[in-house]
Each structure stands twice: as C-alpha cells, then as structure tokens.
Write a protein that holds these residues in place. Structure first.
Motif, PDB file in Angstrom:
ATOM      1  N   LEU A 156       0.835  -1.215   0.000  1.00 23.18           N
ATOM      2  CA  LEU A 156       0.000   0.000   0.000  1.00 23.18           C
ATOM      3  C   LEU A 156       0.862   1.255   0.000  1.00 23.18           C
ATOM      4  O   LEU A 156       0.621   2.195  -0.744  1.00 23.18           O
ATOM      5  CB  LEU A 156      -0.914   0.007   1.231  1.00 23.18           C
ATOM      6  N   TYR A 157       1.892   1.250   0.863  1.00 23.05           N
ATOM      7  CA  TYR A 157       2.736   2.445   0.945  1.00 23.05           C
ATOM      8  C   TYR A 157       3.595   2.601  -0.291  1.00 23.05           C
ATOM      9  O   TYR A 157       3.878   3.704  -0.736  1.00 23.05           O
ATOM     10  CB  TYR A 157       3.559   2.434   2.233  1.00 23.05           C
ATOM     11  N   GLY A 158       3.971   1.444  -0.883  1.00 23.88           N
ATOM     12  CA  GLY A 158       4.721   1.478  -2.131  1.00 23.88           C
ATOM     13  C   GLY A 158       3.906   2.137  -3.228  1.00 23.88           C
ATOM     14  O   GLY A 158       4.402   2.938  -4.010  1.00 23.88           O
TER      15      GLY A 158
ATOM     16  N   LEU B  65       2.488   6.697  -6.809  1.00 23.12           N
ATOM     17  CA  LEU B  65       1.475   7.620  -7.347  1.00 23.12           C
ATOM     18  C   LEU B  65       1.645   9.037  -6.818  1.00 23.12           C
ATOM     19  O   LEU B  65       0.916   9.946  -7.200  1.00 23.12           O
ATOM     20  CB  LEU B  65       0.067   7.118  -7.002  1.00 23.12           C
ATOM     21  N   ASP B  66       2.609   9.173  -5.878  1.00 26.25           N
ATOM     22  CA  ASP B  66       2.853  10.477  -5.276  1.00 26.25           C
ATOM     23  C   ASP B  66       1.598  11.007  -4.573  1.00 26.25           C
ATOM     24  O   ASP B  66       1.194  12.144  -4.755  1.00 26.25           O
ATOM     25  CB  ASP B  66       3.360  11.477  -6.331  1.00 26.25           C
ATOM     26  N   VAL B  67       0.970  10.124  -3.793  1.00 28.85           N
ATOM     27  CA  VAL B  67      -0.164  10.549  -2.957  1.00 28.85           C
ATOM     28  C   VAL B  67       0.127  10.065  -1.539  1.00 28.85           C
ATOM     29  O   VAL B  67       0.908   9.137  -1.341  1.00 28.85           O
ATOM     30  CB  VAL B  67      -1.527   9.963  -3.420  1.00 28.85           C
ATOM     31  N   THR B  68      -0.505  10.711  -0.545  1.00 25.62           N
ATOM     32  CA  THR B  68      -0.331  10.239   0.828  1.00 25.62           C
ATOM     33  C   THR B  68      -1.315   9.107   1.047  1.00 25.62           C
ATOM     34  O   THR B  68      -2.281   8.940   0.289  1.00 25.62           O
ATOM     35  CB  THR B  68      -0.634  11.354   1.845  1.00 25.62           C
ATOM     36  N   PHE B  69      -1.091   8.330   2.116  1.00 26.56           N
ATOM     37  CA  PHE B  69      -2.010   7.235   2.429  1.00 26.56           C
ATOM     38  C   PHE B  69      -3.413   7.792   2.669  1.00 26.56           C
ATOM     39  O   PHE B  69      -4.409   7.219   2.255  1.00 26.56           O
ATOM     40  CB  PHE B  69      -1.519   6.464   3.660  1.00 26.56           C
ATOM     41  N   LYS B  70      -3.460   8.972   3.342  1.00 27.87           N
ATOM     42  CA  LYS B  70      -4.740   9.613   3.655  1.00 27.87           C
ATOM     43  C   LYS B  70      -5.530   9.914   2.373  1.00 27.87           C
ATOM     44  O   LYS B  70      -6.734   9.685   2.287  1.00 27.87           O
ATOM     45  CB  LYS B  70      -4.462  10.921   4.405  1.00 27.87           C
ATOM     46  N   GLU B  71      -4.804  10.433   1.360  1.00 24.56           N
ATOM     47  CA  GLU B  71      -5.461  10.752   0.092  1.00 24.56           C
ATOM     48  C   GLU B  71      -5.951   9.482  -0.599  1.00 24.56           C
ATOM     49  O   GLU B  71      -7.058   9.440  -1.136  1.00 24.56           O
ATOM     50  CB  GLU B  71      -4.496  11.512  -0.829  1.00 24.56           C
ATOM     51  N   LEU B  72      -5.123   8.438  -0.537  1.00 26.79           N
ATOM     52  CA  LEU B  72      -5.504   7.170  -1.168  1.00 26.79           C
ATOM     53  C   LEU B  72      -6.748   6.606  -0.482  1.00 26.79           C
ATOM     54  O   LEU B  72      -7.669   6.114  -1.121  1.00 26.79           O
ATOM     55  CB  LEU B  72      -4.342   6.165  -1.081  1.00 26.79           C
TER      56      LEU B  72
ATOM     57  N   LYS C  98     -12.597   1.895   1.769  1.00 28.64           N
ATOM     58  CA  LYS C  98     -12.604   0.572   2.405  1.00 28.64           C
ATOM     59  C   LYS C  98     -11.239   0.139   2.927  1.00 28.64           C
ATOM     60  O   LYS C  98     -11.148  -0.714   3.804  1.00 28.64           O
ATOM     61  CB  LYS C  98     -13.132  -0.482   1.415  1.00 28.64           C
ATOM     62  N   ILE C  99     -10.159   0.709   2.401  1.00 28.92           N
ATOM     63  CA  ILE C  99      -8.839   0.230   2.824  1.00 28.92           C
ATOM     64  C   ILE C  99      -8.447   0.791   4.187  1.00 28.92           C
ATOM     65  O   ILE C  99      -8.898   1.856   4.590  1.00 28.92           O
ATOM     66  CB  ILE C  99      -7.715   0.566   1.798  1.00 28.92           C
ATOM     67  N   THR C 100      -7.634   0.022   4.913  1.00 29.62           N
ATOM     68  CA  THR C 100      -7.057   0.509   6.168  1.00 29.62           C
ATOM     69  C   THR C 100      -5.566   0.248   6.066  1.00 29.62           C
ATOM     70  O   THR C 100      -5.098  -0.430   5.139  1.00 29.62           O
ATOM     71  CB  THR C 100      -7.607  -0.251   7.392  1.00 29.62           C
ATOM     72  N   GLU C 101      -4.826   0.751   7.069  1.00 23.52           N
ATOM     73  CA  GLU C 101      -3.375   0.550   7.039  1.00 23.52           C
ATOM     74  C   GLU C 101      -3.015  -0.931   7.100  1.00 23.52           C
ATOM     75  O   GLU C 101      -1.947  -1.338   6.679  1.00 23.52           O
ATOM     76  CB  GLU C 101      -2.723   1.290   8.214  1.00 23.52           C
ATOM     77  N   ASN C 102      -3.951  -1.744   7.681  1.00 26.28           N
ATOM     78  CA  ASN C 102      -3.667  -3.175   7.826  1.00 26.28           C
ATOM     79  C   ASN C 102      -4.315  -4.022   6.727  1.00 26.28           C
ATOM     80  O   ASN C 102      -4.330  -5.247   6.825  1.00 26.28           O
ATOM     81  CB  ASN C 102      -4.152  -3.662   9.193  1.00 26.28           C
ATOM     82  N   SER C 103      -4.888  -3.349   5.716  1.00 26.67           N
ATOM     83  CA  SER C 103      -5.565  -4.107   4.659  1.00 26.67           C
ATOM     84  C   SER C 103      -4.610  -5.109   4.008  1.00 26.67           C
ATOM     85  O   SER C 103      -3.445  -4.794   3.749  1.00 26.67           O
ATOM     86  CB  SER C 103      -6.063  -3.153   3.565  1.00 26.67           C
ATOM     87  N   VAL C 104      -5.134  -6.334   3.794  1.00 28.13           N
ATOM     88  CA  VAL C 104      -4.360  -7.333   3.046  1.00 28.13           C
ATOM     89  C   VAL C 104      -4.677  -7.088   1.575  1.00 28.13           C
ATOM     90  O   VAL C 104      -5.840  -6.998   1.188  1.00 28.13           O
ATOM     91  CB  VAL C 104      -4.790  -8.760   3.454  1.00 28.13           C
TER      92      VAL C 104
END
Ligand SMILES: [Zn+2]
Length: 256
Positions: A7-9, A14-21, A27-33
């Motif tokens: 996800l972070y890759g 894409l040059d976006v922050t996780f928050k923007e994504l 539906k996604i979370t930081e722990n999403s598989v």
C-alpha cells in the motif's frame, strides 16, 4: 496490483499520501491485506465538460453602512460615544454573470439602484482636555440624572447612599479624581468600585453592569469608570453612590 506492491509502495509511486488514497478508497485501512490484481481508484473524477453560461440577472443586495467620526468637546480625549447606530441599506443590482458549471466566476454590474439608503453610524470622539488624575476636593454627581432615592431610613433600614436610576449601560463617572481602591464583585453591592480621593474622602459606586477600571489605577474627575446596571441586591438599573469621610458614611447630597 502487481507482485511485490505494498500500500505504501503504491502511495510512493502515485505520489499521494495514504490519507489521500484512503479518501478515494474508503474501504482500505493501514492493515488491509492486498492481493495481486486488486484495483484502486487513484484519481477523483472531474467533469469532462465545463459548461459556461452568461446571463443578465437582477437581484437585491445589502449596502453596508459607513461609520462617521465627529469631534466633540463634550467628551474627554480618549472617550468615544456612539451617537447614532448605523443600519444597512438595500440596492437592486442588475449584473452580467458568467457562470461555470453553475458557479459565478465573474460579475459585471450594469446598473445599481438604491432601494433603501444606508444610515451612517455616528461616533463622537472627545477633544476635552483630561484633568489631572487626583482629587480636587470637590465632588460631582456620578450619573447625569436627578436623585431617585435619597440617603436615610428606608424600609426599616438605613440607606447609606443616593440612588441614580438610569438605563443599563449609562456612564458612571468618577465623582472626583483619585486612586481606585477596589473594583469587582461585592455581594449585595454587585459590581462595585471604591475610589480614594485623598483628604479622607472616599466614594463607592454599586450595582454596575460593567467596570472599566481596576484597583490601583489613577482616575480623573468625570472619567467614565463603569456602566449602570442592576447587579447584586437591586430591583432595577441604578447607580448606588456612597461617600465616606474619615471612614464613615456621610450624606452624599451634602457633597454633590
Ligand atoms: Zn441605594
């Protein structure tokens, strides 16, 4: 998603922050598989067409009142008094409006007709020279109205002051120059000020709605120190005024 993507890759790529994504993919979370082949929205939809319209429109609009300052020798330097409050007017505007997707992007006024004239606010600025901030030995009444209730017996008790009935907010002025001894809440007196004028004379002002001075401050004779109110044990807006000579109450009527 391709093999090896995280996800972070993806955010990096894409040059976006996780928050923007996440905003675009709630539906996604930081722990999403995540799995190979998963799809993400990486760009928000924008209208493909900009609809631009030009129209002539007539509408009413507020006309803000102006504030006019006038000099007045009736008030001391540093004092400001609102002589008349302002009120907004109204105008009928005919304008050419350019809109993009329904939102006005430019406006050109073609005609402006005043339907209701605004009324200017008038503020008086005092020019009278400020007297020295010390006692003169001569007291003046604290509120510019007649005495409503005098010194002496009242309802089986002794009334230690003079009462000046006036609307809430009316200026209370120092009876003479001097030093503020106390300024604040005092039980039945409500908001109260005491001033030491020297020569063993002190004055007291009670039931104020607001206090403009603080203990230790030097004031001049006639300075606005408070506003009439009905704080403490009081049945209506008035200034209760006491005079002390050598620490004892005296009839203020003999001094003002
Ligand atoms: Zn009183």
């Amino acid at each position: 998603m391709k093999a090896g993507d995280t996800l972070y890759g993806i955010c990096d790529k894409l040059d976006v922050t996780f928050k923007e994504l996440k905003k675009m993919n709630p539906k996604i979370t930081e722990n999403s598989v995540i799995h190979i082949g998963d799809k993400f929205v990486t760009q928000q939809a924008v209208p493909l067409l900009t609809v631009r319209t030009v129209e002539v429109s007539t509408f009413a609009e507020k006309v803000k009142y102006k504030t006019v300052y006038k000099k007045s020798s009736s008030y001391y330097q540093g004092e400001q008094v609102v002589q008349r409050s302002g009120s907004n007017g109204k105008a009928k505007i005919t304008a050419r409006l350019v809109k993009e997707n329904g939102k006005t992007v430019s406006r050109k006024d073609l005609n402006k007709e005043i339907i209701k004239e605004p009324i200017s606010k008038i503020v008086l600025k005092g020019t009278k020279k400020v007297p020295p901030k010390k006692g003169t030995g001569q007291l003046q009444r604290p509120v510019a109205v007649g005495v409503y209730r005098g010194y002496g017996p009242r309802w089986g008790r002794w009334h230690y002051g003079l009462d000046y009935a006036a609307p809430t907010g009316t200026a209370i002025r120092a009876a003479d120059g001097g030093t503020v001894i106390s300024a604040g809440w005092s039980g039945a007196y409500g908001l109260r000020i005491m001033i030491d004028h020297g020569g063993n004379i002190k004055t007291l002002y009670a039931h104020c709605s607001a206090i403009y001075v603080s203990a230790g401050q030097q004031v001049y004779k006639g300075q606005t120190i408070a506003a009439v109110g009905s704080t403490g044990r009081s049945t209506g807006p008035h200034c209760h005024f006491e005079v002390f000579k050598n620490g004892s109450n005296v009839n203020p009527a003999n001094y003002v």
